[in-house]
Design an enzyme around this catalytic site. Structure first.
Site, PDB file in Angstrom:
ATOM      1  CG  LEU A  21      16.111  -4.909  -2.207  1.00 44.58           C
ATOM      2  CD1 LEU A  21      16.856  -5.200  -3.499  1.00 44.58           C
ATOM      3  CD2 LEU A  21      17.025  -5.099  -1.001  1.00 44.58           C
ATOM      4  N   GLY A  22      13.230  -1.264  -1.685  1.00 50.55           N
ATOM      5  CA  GLY A  22      12.874   0.146  -1.834  1.00 50.55           C
ATOM      6  C   GLY A  22      11.537   0.310  -2.505  1.00 50.55           C
ATOM      7  NE  ARG A  23       5.990   0.687  -1.025  1.00 54.07           N
ATOM      8  CZ  ARG A  23       5.268   0.343   0.042  1.00 54.07           C
ATOM      9  NH1 ARG A  23       4.740   1.272   0.812  1.00 54.07           N
ATOM     10  NH2 ARG A  23       5.112  -0.945   0.347  1.00 54.07           N
ATOM     11  N   GLY A  24       9.210   3.372  -4.858  1.00 55.86           N
ATOM     12  CA  GLY A  24       9.187   4.659  -5.541  1.00 55.86           C
ATOM     13  C   GLY A  24       7.855   4.880  -6.220  1.00 55.86           C
ATOM     14  N   GLY A  27       6.963   1.840  -8.553  1.00 56.04           N
ATOM     15  CA  GLY A  27       6.766   0.504  -8.023  1.00 56.04           C
ATOM     16  C   GLY A  27       7.642   0.203  -6.825  1.00 56.04           C
ATOM     17  CB  THR A  28       7.452  -2.258  -4.295  1.00 58.22           C
ATOM     18  OG1 THR A  28       6.446  -1.332  -3.905  1.00 58.22           O
ATOM     19  CG2 THR A  28       8.216  -2.720  -3.065  1.00 58.22           C
ATOM     20  CB  VAL A  29      13.033  -2.546  -5.911  1.00 66.25           C
ATOM     21  CG1 VAL A  29      14.163  -3.489  -6.329  1.00 66.25           C
ATOM     22  CG2 VAL A  29      12.774  -1.526  -7.014  1.00 66.25           C
ATOM     23  CG  ASP A 140      13.627  10.469 -12.224  1.00 67.56           C
ATOM     24  OD1 ASP A 140      13.777  11.654 -11.860  1.00 67.56           O
ATOM     25  OD2 ASP A 140      13.062   9.615 -11.515  1.00 67.56           O
TER      26      ASP A 140
END
Length: 542
Positions: A21-24, A27-29, A140
């Protein structure tokens, strides 16, 4: 990671992973399916380094994130279900929000109208109040960390860098965590960080959502750091009636930002279609506005009266901060106008500044030689800090703001310049008398205690990271050991706090006649490499 087939990936024998679903930065979701409870969830895979120390640090941070979210029960805060370790990886299992984040929504469809933005702001404000009431800070808040449900309501997520107030800090010395353009200025100094810092980030988010452009967007991270700490926000006209709210939230001084109750009332007016958001007094002079859980979580000087925890809002109606949810129709978030070209609401990178992990300085007598092992993050942060991390505030005045502005009877006001290269310096031309009320406030200017290696700063002094780099000189050169180098100090005969950490302001009543003196936190014999000066306003009421 076990496998029940070529395409089946299980975490902890329970959570079947789907698409990413996403990466930041943290970490990665992944979309996942909880086989035990037969429901879809989001599984966040934490980035973990191979060395034991880094692994333990990230483990503690993951546990902190899980505890933070688990303590908050609010319709606009993402829910956390589980925290597991699997195949030497950390996983946080959370509520699945099947919708885009707010940054993607604005990039695809353009900024929201002021009314839609205000409705979202009310939801996020309620989420932050719940977070602060749980004793936590988000740290954040930005459009990319706000997810949108299918009904358009907002959910605050990504507590990966949240810090619990009752737990030790997990941020290493000198490490900056957060997105530069949405980071409150006090987070870049040694000043205490509290709920007003999240309100600052909310203000920056509202501005970006309503205009499509973050208020401190710059071409480089270094320029963005400097803008946050020094420059006025750039707020386009299209924010309309939100402008006073955004400007109040983006006040450089945390204590001068409005309380959550004040902001909630103002946002509600705009969401209901008003062109005037109403009065926006700072939290320390809020007057008639009721205190909230936000005020309870702030520092004592920010609290006003007895804190009250208001009823949580529902998902479909805008909430009230001073009573139960209002029975009005929901503010729809659909149908926003579009702009040509997708704006960037999160172009400033997340900064992890490892500058403080540099090699220890090698003292050469009094000189403070330092060796920096630069990383990309450190280059951004230090370059901006060297450009000047200080806040410029005008002095209090009842006249036209000049040095000899007219004052009420019995009150005199004067300006004084405090030189970084000198020790104790007299701040008044004549002695103060017993019983006089004295107020000292920072007006302008910068200085440094190490002109060769350290940036110019304001009255708060150097950052904790820079102060640590001078640790070898603490015993010999600090006037007040528990205050950072370069902080503004004051003393007055008979004052029990001598020497007093003035920082931006200091008020006291003279218990005897005497002379007020000011100086930087740096002893005689250590002043040869100092540079700069601060201008202070001194007001005496007889």
């Amino acid at each position: 990671m076990t496998s029940g087939g070529d395409d089946v990936r299980l975490v902890a024998g329970r959570y079947q992973l789907g698409n990413r679903l996403g990466r930041g930065g943290m970490g990665t979701v992944w979309r996942a399916y909880d086989q035990m409870l037969a429901r879809e969830v989001a599984a966040k895979e934490l980035n973990v380094a191979s060395d034991d120390r880094e692994y333990q640090r990230r483990l503690r941070r993951a546990q902190r994130e899980a505890r933070t979210v688990a303590r908050v029960h609010h319709p606009h805060v993402v829910g956390v279900h589980d925290l597991v370790e699997h195949d030497d990886r950390l996983w946080i299992v959370m509520e699945l929000i099947d919708g885009p984040n707010l940054a993607r929504r604005i990039a695809d469809d353009g900024p929201l109208t002021p009314r839609h933005t205000a409705a979202l702001g009310l939801q996020l404000l309620g989420a932050l109040e719940a977070v602060h009431a749980a004793g936590a800070l988000h740290r954040d808040v930005k459009p990319a960390n706000v997810l949108l449900r299918r009904d358009g309501s907002a959910v605050l997520t990504d507590f990966g860098i949240a810090a619990l107030e009752d737990d030790e800090s997990l941020t290493t010395t000198g490490e900056l965590l957060g997105s530069i353009g949405y980071m409150a200025p006090e987070r870049l100094t040694a000043e205490e960080v509290g709920p007003p810092s999240d309100l600052w980030s909310l203000g920056a988010t509202l501005s970006a959502v309503a205009s499509g452009v973050p208020p401190f967007q710059r071409a480089t991270g270094a320029a963005a750091l400097h803008a946050v700490t020094f420059a006025d926000p750039e707020i386009p006209e299209r924010v309309g009636p939100l402008r006073p709210i955004i400007e109040a939230l983006l006040n450089k001084s945390p204590g001068r930002r409005p309380s959550a109750a004040t902001i909630g009332a103002a946002l509600r007016r705009v969401a209901d279609g008003a062109e005037d958001p109403g009065p926006l007094p700072p939290a320390d002079t809020a007057g008639d506005f009721p205190a909230t859980a936000m005020d309870a979580a702030a520092t004592p000087t920010d609290a006003a009266g007895t804190p009250t925890l208001t009823a949580p809002p529902t998902v479909t109606t805008p909430h009230s901060l001073s009573g139960p949810p209002t029975p009005t129709a929901p503010h729809t978030l659909a149908g926003s106008p579009t702009l040509a070209g997708p704006p960037s609401l999160d172009r400033e990178p997340t900064v992890i500044d490892k500058a403080a992990a540099s090699s220890p300085p090698r003292p050469r007598g009094r000189s403070r030689a330092r060796t920096w092992w630069w990383t990309a993050g450190a280059t951004l942060a230090v370059a901006a800090l060297a450009a000047g991390l200080f806040f410029a505030f005008g002095p209090p005045s009842n006249g036209d703001g000049g040095d000899d502005a007219a004052q009420p009877s019995g009150t005199s006001t004067s300006k004084v310049t405090v030189d970084a290269g000198r020790g104790w310096q007299s701040a008044t031309s004549s002695p103060i008398q017993k019983g006089d009320r004295v107020s000292v406030r920072y007006t302008s200017g910068t200085w440094t205690v190490d002109s060769t290696n350290l940036p110019l700063v304001g009255p708060l002094g150097h950052t904790a990271a820079d102060d640590q780099s001078l640790r070898f000189a603490w015993e010999d050169c600090k006037v007040k050991p528990d205050v950072t180098f370069g902080a503004l100090l004051g003393r007055y005969p008979g004052n029990p706090g001598n020497p007093h950490a003035v920082r931006r302001a200091w008020s006291f009543q003279a218990t005897r006649s005497g002379t007020l003196q000011l100086r930087p936190n740096d002893r005689e014999g250590c002043l040869d490499d100092n540079k700069g000066a601060l201008t202070l306003t001194v007001q005496i009421t007889h």
